[in-house]
Design an enzyme around this catalytic site. Structure first.
Site, PDB file in Angstrom:
ATOM      1  N   ASP A 135      -0.600 -14.207  -9.194  1.00 14.45           N
ATOM      2  CA  ASP A 135      -0.246 -12.786  -9.615  1.00 14.45           C
ATOM      3  C   ASP A 135       0.813 -13.707  -8.269  1.00 14.45           C
ATOM      4  O   ASP A 135       0.940 -13.992  -6.962  1.00 14.45           O
ATOM      5  CB  ASP A 135      -1.117 -11.659  -8.183  1.00 14.45           C
ATOM      6  CG  ASP A 135      -0.191 -10.119  -8.225  1.00 14.45           C
ATOM      7  OD1 ASP A 135       0.493  -9.844  -9.416  1.00 14.45           O
ATOM      8  OD2 ASP A 135      -1.237  -9.873  -7.571  1.00 14.45           O
ATOM      9  N   HIS A 142       8.649  -5.013  -0.158  1.00 11.26           N
ATOM     10  CA  HIS A 142       6.671  -4.764  -0.024  1.00 11.26           C
ATOM     11  C   HIS A 142       6.382  -5.968   0.624  1.00 11.26           C
ATOM     12  O   HIS A 142       6.139  -5.190   1.832  1.00 11.26           O
ATOM     13  CB  HIS A 142       5.751  -4.977  -1.418  1.00 11.26           C
ATOM     14  CG  HIS A 142       4.710  -5.252  -1.609  1.00 11.26           C
ATOM     15  ND1 HIS A 142       3.579  -3.270  -0.781  1.00 11.26           N
ATOM     16  CD2 HIS A 142       3.544  -6.015  -1.934  1.00 11.26           C
ATOM     17  CE1 HIS A 142       2.232  -4.424  -0.846  1.00 11.26           C
ATOM     18  NE2 HIS A 142       2.335  -5.748  -1.690  1.00 11.26           N
ATOM     19  N   ARG A 151       1.210  -9.034  10.243  1.00 13.03           N
ATOM     20  CA  ARG A 151       1.705  -9.891  11.459  1.00 13.03           C
ATOM     21  C   ARG A 151       3.439  -9.495  12.011  1.00 13.03           C
ATOM     22  O   ARG A 151       4.214 -10.043  11.278  1.00 13.03           O
ATOM     23  CB  ARG A 151       2.229 -11.330  10.283  1.00 13.03           C
ATOM     24  CG  ARG A 151       0.882 -11.958   9.951  1.00 13.03           C
ATOM     25  CD  ARG A 151       1.705 -13.256   9.053  1.00 13.03           C
ATOM     26  NE  ARG A 151       2.678 -12.632   8.661  1.00 13.03           N
ATOM     27  CZ  ARG A 151       2.497 -12.273   6.363  1.00 13.03           C
ATOM     28  NH1 ARG A 151       1.085 -12.117   6.255  1.00 13.03           N
ATOM     29  NH2 ARG A 151       3.679 -11.942   5.825  1.00 13.03           N
ATOM     30  N   GLU A 207      -1.803  -1.373  -5.851  1.00 10.64           N
ATOM     31  CA  GLU A 207      -0.757  -2.408  -6.006  1.00 10.64           C
ATOM     32  C   GLU A 207       0.033  -1.291  -7.433  1.00 10.64           C
ATOM     33  O   GLU A 207      -0.031  -1.760  -8.516  1.00 10.64           O
ATOM     34  CB  GLU A 207      -0.767  -3.325  -6.144  1.00 10.64           C
ATOM     35  CG  GLU A 207      -1.591  -3.381  -4.373  1.00 10.64           C
ATOM     36  CD  GLU A 207      -1.065  -4.995  -4.092  1.00 10.64           C
ATOM     37  OE1 GLU A 207      -1.121  -5.016  -3.124  1.00 10.64           O
ATOM     38  OE2 GLU A 207      -1.466  -5.960  -4.970  1.00 10.64           O
ATOM     39  N   GLU A 209       2.470  -2.379 -10.446  1.00 14.87           N
ATOM     40  CA  GLU A 209       3.111  -3.968 -10.581  1.00 14.87           C
ATOM     41  C   GLU A 209       3.530  -3.897 -12.016  1.00 14.87           C
ATOM     42  O   GLU A 209       3.562  -2.548 -12.484  1.00 14.87           O
ATOM     43  CB  GLU A 209       2.458  -4.939 -10.453  1.00 14.87           C
ATOM     44  CG  GLU A 209       1.783  -5.231  -8.943  1.00 14.87           C
ATOM     45  CD  GLU A 209       1.024  -6.412  -8.632  1.00 14.87           C
ATOM     46  OE1 GLU A 209       1.370  -7.332  -9.393  1.00 14.87           O
ATOM     47  OE2 GLU A 209       0.271  -6.448  -7.777  1.00 14.87           O
ATOM     48  N   ASP A 241      -3.244  -4.108  -9.367  1.00 15.79           N
ATOM     49  CA  ASP A 241      -3.662  -4.881  -8.814  1.00 15.79           C
ATOM     50  C   ASP A 241      -4.542  -4.069  -7.863  1.00 15.79           C
ATOM     51  O   ASP A 241      -4.244  -4.273  -6.377  1.00 15.79           O
ATOM     52  CB  ASP A 241      -2.741  -5.966  -8.111  1.00 15.79           C
ATOM     53  CG  ASP A 241      -3.586  -7.228  -7.437  1.00 15.79           C
ATOM     54  OD1 ASP A 241      -4.874  -7.045  -7.628  1.00 15.79           O
ATOM     55  OD2 ASP A 241      -2.915  -7.889  -6.246  1.00 15.79           O
ATOM     56  N   ARG A 245      -8.375  -3.942   1.222  1.00 17.06           N
ATOM     57  CA  ARG A 245      -7.226  -3.738   2.209  1.00 17.06           C
ATOM     58  C   ARG A 245      -7.669  -4.318   3.320  1.00 17.06           C
ATOM     59  O   ARG A 245      -7.639  -5.338   4.356  1.00 17.06           O
ATOM     60  CB  ARG A 245      -6.248  -3.170   3.010  1.00 17.06           C
ATOM     61  CG  ARG A 245      -5.561  -2.760   2.075  1.00 17.06           C
ATOM     62  CD  ARG A 245      -4.993  -3.251   1.192  1.00 17.06           C
ATOM     63  NE  ARG A 245      -3.624  -2.637   0.526  1.00 17.06           N
ATOM     64  CZ  ARG A 245      -2.825  -3.739  -0.663  1.00 17.06           C
ATOM     65  NH1 ARG A 245      -3.068  -4.676  -0.211  1.00 17.06           N
ATOM     66  NH2 ARG A 245      -1.790  -3.142  -1.276  1.00 17.06           N
ATOM     67  N   GLN A 248      -9.345  -8.184   2.783  1.00 18.09           N
ATOM     68  CA  GLN A 248      -8.273  -8.634   3.044  1.00 18.09           C
ATOM     69  C   GLN A 248      -7.732  -9.332   3.927  1.00 18.09           C
ATOM     70  O   GLN A 248      -7.513 -10.143   4.039  1.00 18.09           O
ATOM     71  CB  GLN A 248      -7.345  -8.212   1.981  1.00 18.09           C
ATOM     72  CG  GLN A 248      -5.781  -8.602   2.108  1.00 18.09           C
ATOM     73  CD  GLN A 248      -4.516  -7.437   1.343  1.00 18.09           C
ATOM     74  OE1 GLN A 248      -4.974  -6.834   0.994  1.00 18.09           O
ATOM     75  NE2 GLN A 248      -2.920  -8.368   1.395  1.00 18.09           N
ATOM     76  N   LYS A 261      -9.275  -8.667  -3.857  1.00 15.21           N
ATOM     77  CA  LYS A 261      -8.304  -8.270  -5.036  1.00 15.21           C
ATOM     78  C   LYS A 261      -8.997  -8.758  -6.442  1.00 15.21           C
ATOM     79  O   LYS A 261      -8.775  -8.185  -7.012  1.00 15.21           O
ATOM     80  CB  LYS A 261      -7.249  -9.555  -4.983  1.00 15.21           C
ATOM     81  CG  LYS A 261      -6.178  -9.599  -3.236  1.00 15.21           C
ATOM     82  CD  LYS A 261      -5.016  -8.433  -3.935  1.00 15.21           C
ATOM     83  CE  LYS A 261      -4.220  -8.514  -2.839  1.00 15.21           C
ATOM     84  NZ  LYS A 261      -3.193  -7.540  -3.819  1.00 15.21           N
ATOM     85  N   THR A 265      -8.728  -5.567 -12.038  1.00 14.93           N
ATOM     86  CA  THR A 265      -7.394  -5.958 -11.658  1.00 14.93           C
ATOM     87  C   THR A 265      -7.355  -4.398 -13.354  1.00 14.93           C
ATOM     88  O   THR A 265      -7.613  -4.598 -14.820  1.00 14.93           O
ATOM     89  CB  THR A 265      -6.268  -6.400 -12.213  1.00 14.93           C
ATOM     90  OG1 THR A 265      -6.769  -7.472 -11.433  1.00 14.93           O
ATOM     91  CG2 THR A 265      -5.106  -6.095 -12.674  1.00 14.93           C
ATOM     92  N   THR A 367       3.533  -6.028  -5.996  1.00 14.31           N
ATOM     93  CA  THR A 367       3.618  -4.744  -5.806  1.00 14.31           C
ATOM     94  C   THR A 367       4.940  -4.362  -5.560  1.00 14.31           C
ATOM     95  O   THR A 367       6.345  -4.704  -4.643  1.00 14.31           O
ATOM     96  CB  THR A 367       3.047  -3.678  -5.077  1.00 14.31           C
ATOM     97  OG1 THR A 367       1.572  -4.626  -4.529  1.00 14.31           O
ATOM     98  CG2 THR A 367       3.156  -2.891  -4.093  1.00 14.31           C
ATOM     99  N   GLU A 381       1.401   1.013   2.296  1.00 12.10           N
ATOM    100  CA  GLU A 381       2.475   1.440   2.884  1.00 12.10           C
ATOM    101  C   GLU A 381       2.602   3.007   3.495  1.00 12.10           C
ATOM    102  O   GLU A 381       3.921   3.008   3.912  1.00 12.10           O
ATOM    103  CB  GLU A 381       3.607   1.105   2.315  1.00 12.10           C
ATOM    104  CG  GLU A 381       3.485  -0.799   1.645  1.00 12.10           C
ATOM    105  CD  GLU A 381       4.252  -1.069   0.104  1.00 12.10           C
ATOM    106  OE1 GLU A 381       5.690  -1.642   0.701  1.00 12.10           O
ATOM    107  OE2 GLU A 381       3.568  -1.348  -0.354  1.00 12.10           O
TER     108      GLU A 381
END
Length: 435
Positions: A135, A142, A151, A207, A209, A241, A245, A248, A261, A265, A367, A381
């Site tokens: 992936d 994104h 971060r 996600e 994708e 995907d 969160r 993660q 993750k 999928t 994504t 998001e």
């Protein structure tokens, strides 16, 4: 571009000519199917309108020339790996043979019509045996939005503009549209806590994708050059995907995604070939001030036509909507043309160290979020990390997914002077966590 792209073509399969149809005669995507509940062997098929051409039967019907018949025989197996391995010429020959046989006025209609199976009566398996799954992270929008949440001091890491970032996922948990899975468990570190707990995810996300199926691949120790990269790609599908969160956020440093993750999928059953997507090519956009690409990631074809104009949508159907018979609600709409890294660049980078790609391997694009807030490809998001829940048309709210929620991904290409084609749907549903 060739005769299969002619927007004036019509099919004697009348449903293929309907406005808004994903599978007109200009598309002819490939998948694996059988009649639902029949116990038949899965085999390859091509979608045309509301029907499927049984490629095993078509190969025996005498409607295809030698090269197309040989490719149909490869596609008639329980997975499309052999057709993928045969390369673009075989796939192109099969598309051309089917296109000619399915066009309005075709002399092959009488022989081919008995090979059709209604799509509503079919069930699907994965299009190929997927040996490996990687992936990528090809949307800079994104990557920046998620980076601000994880971060805030350094949203976009220094390597992002230099190479297509990716991680190796888990092929065993990839399922075809209709997949249902239990809410995942794992370690979570609550806000302000110093000791993690084992719990089910409370911040489950989707996600939006695309999936990229590898064609011929390369031998170990060899590299796929940027100019040859697309000859090693069979086609595209939709890909969700699913992401936990909270799991993660706790586990991803220093080695990246793991249990957050790898639990599920979901991909769409139909693979649209790169040849079918040729009319929707665009130059690959790079923002002002972007660094010069290293030579192995740069090429004239990639610059002039590396992007593809694919409209992408994510919809939600909650358990309440399903019970009330109300339609799903659209969460977001984006476009693959916003991708920072092209398919060719992903393939070239993946193999630059001598890594061998194999027919049927799957690459995720990451994504696909666009530059506008409503083009975000995940709830993370859209809700700003869960702080601003979405209000759905029926009055429900969502920060993250709840048990019973289904996510439906859709995609299509449309422009003046070309036929509209689609990728179908990828639908998956969240079940309660198991004990």
């Amino acid at each position: 571009m060739n005769e299969t792209h002619d927007p004036s073509l019509r099919s004697w399969v009348q449903s293929a000519n309907a406005p808004g149809q994903d599978f007109p005669v200009q598309n002819l995507p490939f998948g694996v199917f059988r009649r639902a509940g029949s116990g038949e062997s899965f085999r390859g098929g091509a979608a045309i309108g509301e029907c499927i051409v049984d490629l095993a039967a078509a190969a025996q019907a005498g409607v295809l020339d030698a090269s197309a018949r040989e490719a149909a025989q490869l596609a008639a197996r329980p997975g499309l790996n052999d057709l993928m391995a045969a390369g673009p010429a075989a796939c192109s020959a099969l598309r051309l043979g089917l296109s000619r046989a399915l066009r309005a006025g075709s002399r092959q209609r009488a022989a081919l019509e008995p090979t059709l199976v209604p799509r509503a009566q079919a069930e699907h398996a994965l299009p190929a045996c997927i040996g490996d799954y990687t992936d990528f992270y090809s949307s800079i929008h994104h990557a920046t939005a998620v980076g601000r949440l994880f971060r805030p001091d350094q949203p976009l890491l220094p390597n992002y503009r230099w190479l297509p970032v990716g991680y190796h996922g888990r092929s065993s948990s990839i399922g075809v549209s209709g997949q249902q899975f239990a809410r995942p468990l794992g370690q979570r570190l609550a806000a302000g806590a110093h000791v993690p707990t084992l719990d089910c995810s409370r911040r489950l996300d989707y996600e939006l994708e695309l999936g990229v199926f590898v064609g011929p691949g390369n031998a170990p120790g060899t590299r796929i050059g940027i100019d040859a990269a697309e000859s090693h790609v069979f086609g595209l599908c939709l890909l969700n995907d699913w992401s936990a969160r909270d799991l993660q956020a706790w586990e991803y440093q220093p080695l990246g995604p793991f249990l957050g993750k790898n639990f599920a999928t979901t991909i769409s059953p139909w693979v649209v070939t790169l040849e079918a997507l040729e009319p929707y090519r665009l130059p690959l956009a790079r923002e002002a001030g972007a660094p010069d690409l290293l030579s192995y990631l740069d090429g004239a074809r990639m610059r002039s036509a590396g992007a593809i104009d694919i409209e992408l949508e994510a919809w939600i159907e909650t358990a309440s909507m399903r019970a009330a018979g109300t339609p799903a609600s659209r969460l977001a709409r984006s476009n693959f043309r916003h991708a920072y890294w092209s398919i060719a660049q992903m393939v070239a980078h993946h193999s630059i160290n001598g890594c061998n790609l194999r027919p049927g391997d799957l690459l995720g694009t990451g994504t696909q979020s666009g530059p506008e807030p409503q083009e975000a490809g995940s709830l993370l998001e859209l809700t700003h990390g869960g702080r601003d829940p979405l209000r759905l048309p029926n009055g429900e709210q969502r920060s993250f997914l709840e048990d019973g929620d289904a996510i439906i991904l859709r995609g299509h290409c449309e422009r003046a002077g070309a036929a509209r084609i689609g990728l179908g749907e990828a639908c998956g549903r969240v079940l309660p966590a198991t004990a």
